[in-house]
Design an enzyme around this catalytic site. Sequence first.
Site, PDB file in Angstrom:
ATOM      1  N   HIS A  29     -58.366 -22.023  -2.747  1.00 55.96           N
ATOM      2  CA  HIS A  29     -59.474 -21.318  -3.108  1.00 55.96           C
ATOM      3  C   HIS A  29     -60.103 -21.841  -4.454  1.00 55.96           C
ATOM      4  O   HIS A  29     -59.447 -22.721  -4.990  1.00 55.96           O
ATOM      5  CB  HIS A  29     -58.943 -19.797  -3.225  1.00 55.96           C
ATOM      6  CG  HIS A  29     -58.121 -19.501  -4.216  1.00 55.96           C
ATOM      7  ND1 HIS A  29     -57.037 -20.326  -4.432  1.00 55.96           N
ATOM      8  CD2 HIS A  29     -58.099 -18.798  -5.475  1.00 55.96           C
ATOM      9  CE1 HIS A  29     -56.172 -19.948  -5.588  1.00 55.96           C
ATOM     10  NE2 HIS A  29     -57.014 -18.784  -5.903  1.00 55.96           N
ATOM     11  N   ASP A  49     -57.772 -22.976 -11.606  1.00 53.39           N
ATOM     12  CA  ASP A  49     -56.234 -23.384 -11.605  1.00 53.39           C
ATOM     13  C   ASP A  49     -55.817 -24.140 -10.303  1.00 53.39           C
ATOM     14  O   ASP A  49     -54.614 -24.708  -9.791  1.00 53.39           O
ATOM     15  CB  ASP A  49     -55.462 -22.444 -12.049  1.00 53.39           C
ATOM     16  CG  ASP A  49     -55.055 -21.296 -10.936  1.00 53.39           C
ATOM     17  OD1 ASP A  49     -56.282 -21.012 -10.553  1.00 53.39           O
ATOM     18  OD2 ASP A  49     -54.277 -20.444 -10.844  1.00 53.39           O
ATOM     19  N   HIS A  50     -56.842 -24.106  -9.222  1.00 49.28           N
ATOM     20  CA  HIS A  50     -56.457 -24.947  -7.978  1.00 49.28           C
ATOM     21  C   HIS A  50     -57.541 -25.943  -7.748  1.00 49.28           C
ATOM     22  O   HIS A  50     -57.149 -26.642  -6.781  1.00 49.28           O
ATOM     23  CB  HIS A  50     -56.334 -23.689  -6.734  1.00 49.28           C
ATOM     24  CG  HIS A  50     -55.194 -22.770  -7.074  1.00 49.28           C
ATOM     25  ND1 HIS A  50     -54.109 -22.819  -6.291  1.00 49.28           N
ATOM     26  CD2 HIS A  50     -55.088 -21.629  -7.759  1.00 49.28           C
ATOM     27  CE1 HIS A  50     -53.379 -21.919  -6.898  1.00 49.28           C
ATOM     28  NE2 HIS A  50     -54.044 -21.271  -7.613  1.00 49.28           N
ATOM     29  N   ASP A  70     -51.208 -17.876  -4.434  1.00 48.84           N
ATOM     30  CA  ASP A  70     -52.197 -16.698  -4.670  1.00 48.84           C
ATOM     31  C   ASP A  70     -52.479 -15.999  -3.590  1.00 48.84           C
ATOM     32  O   ASP A  70     -53.729 -15.784  -3.032  1.00 48.84           O
ATOM     33  CB  ASP A  70     -53.621 -17.423  -5.020  1.00 48.84           C
ATOM     34  CG  ASP A  70     -53.484 -18.133  -6.420  1.00 48.84           C
ATOM     35  OD1 ASP A  70     -52.363 -18.509  -6.803  1.00 48.84           O
ATOM     36  OD2 ASP A  70     -54.274 -18.139  -7.219  1.00 48.84           O
TER      37      ASP A  70
HETATM   38 ZN   LIG Z   1     -53.643 -19.549  -8.908  1.00 49.38          ZN
HETATM   39 ZN   LIG Z   2     -56.432 -17.355  -7.599  1.00 48.92          ZN
END
Ligand SMILES: [Zn+2]
Ligand SMILES: [Zn+2]
Length: 299
Positions: free
Chosen positions: A49, A53-54, A200
């Site tokens: 997503h 942080d990804h 997540d």
């Molecule tokens: Zn995350």
């Molecule tokens: Zn997230």
Amino acid sequence: MPMPYRALASVAVRLEGQIYLFDAGEGCQVNLKKTKLGIKPLRVLAVSHLHGDHCLGVPGLLMMRAQVTDPGPLTILGPPGIQRFVEGLREVLAFYVNYSISFCEWNEGIPEIAYQDEQVRILWGPLKHTTLCLGYRLEEHPRPGKFNPSKAKTLSIPSGPLWGMLQQGHTVKLADGMNVSPDQVLGPPRPGRKICYAVDTQPNKTLYRLCQNVDLAFLDGMFLPEHQEEADAKGHMTVDDAARVASRAGALRAVLIHISPRYTEEDMERFVEAARQRFERVEMGADLQSFTIPYREVL
Ligand SMILES: [Zn+2]
Ligand SMILES: [Zn+2]
């Protein structure tokens, strides 16, 4: 955010010289370098997503890959917006890539198989988070069945190259003109290995489906059970939730990742303890850790 003691979630799967990478948080290319897996074999980048942080590691990763000669095409899978994100960055930063990039964005009604090549297929589906987040399941294609030498001898097939061809799934012609097909000397096809990558998220039907009977599940284990309320509010799982999913879905083994930066190494023992109350074969993942996934014994 990446911390001095813990990097962001990213899992690289290496199979026969190809790499399939799940998520690219900030600084991802630094750790990829440390693993010595190399950047050239990267074939697929699957982004869960568009939370920073990804995906903030994507531009650095793409730039690093452009530094090798003829790295070959790359496929990027992700939620709607991933193509705009990458192409926007390329336009603004004006960075050059020496390979083609094809995009596939998830959308309602899109086939469950996101990607397929000669060795694997990757399935995907929407998880339960504060924004659209995708979970992935990588499945190695089934392997041909076990070669049965006594059957081959009964059919008077001389050992040597003909055995090899049959093992590889080819029909062969014997000296007397008789054809022998692989199914006459091979057992039933043996299942390939399966991995789930889902972070997540809170438990939902898709998560269970993606995790079903996998050999290894990489799951969101962001919080300790005592912080359940916060996990629910932020669209994450506690280690208790994650271990329960792994156990109920029949995963052979689970590795919990994406730990909240508030916890330090000293807390990890408590994480393991809480998770193992639900599922025996669970552990907490650590930076640069590697796992070898054996084939399952076929009886
Ligand atoms: Zn995350
Ligand atoms: Zn997230």
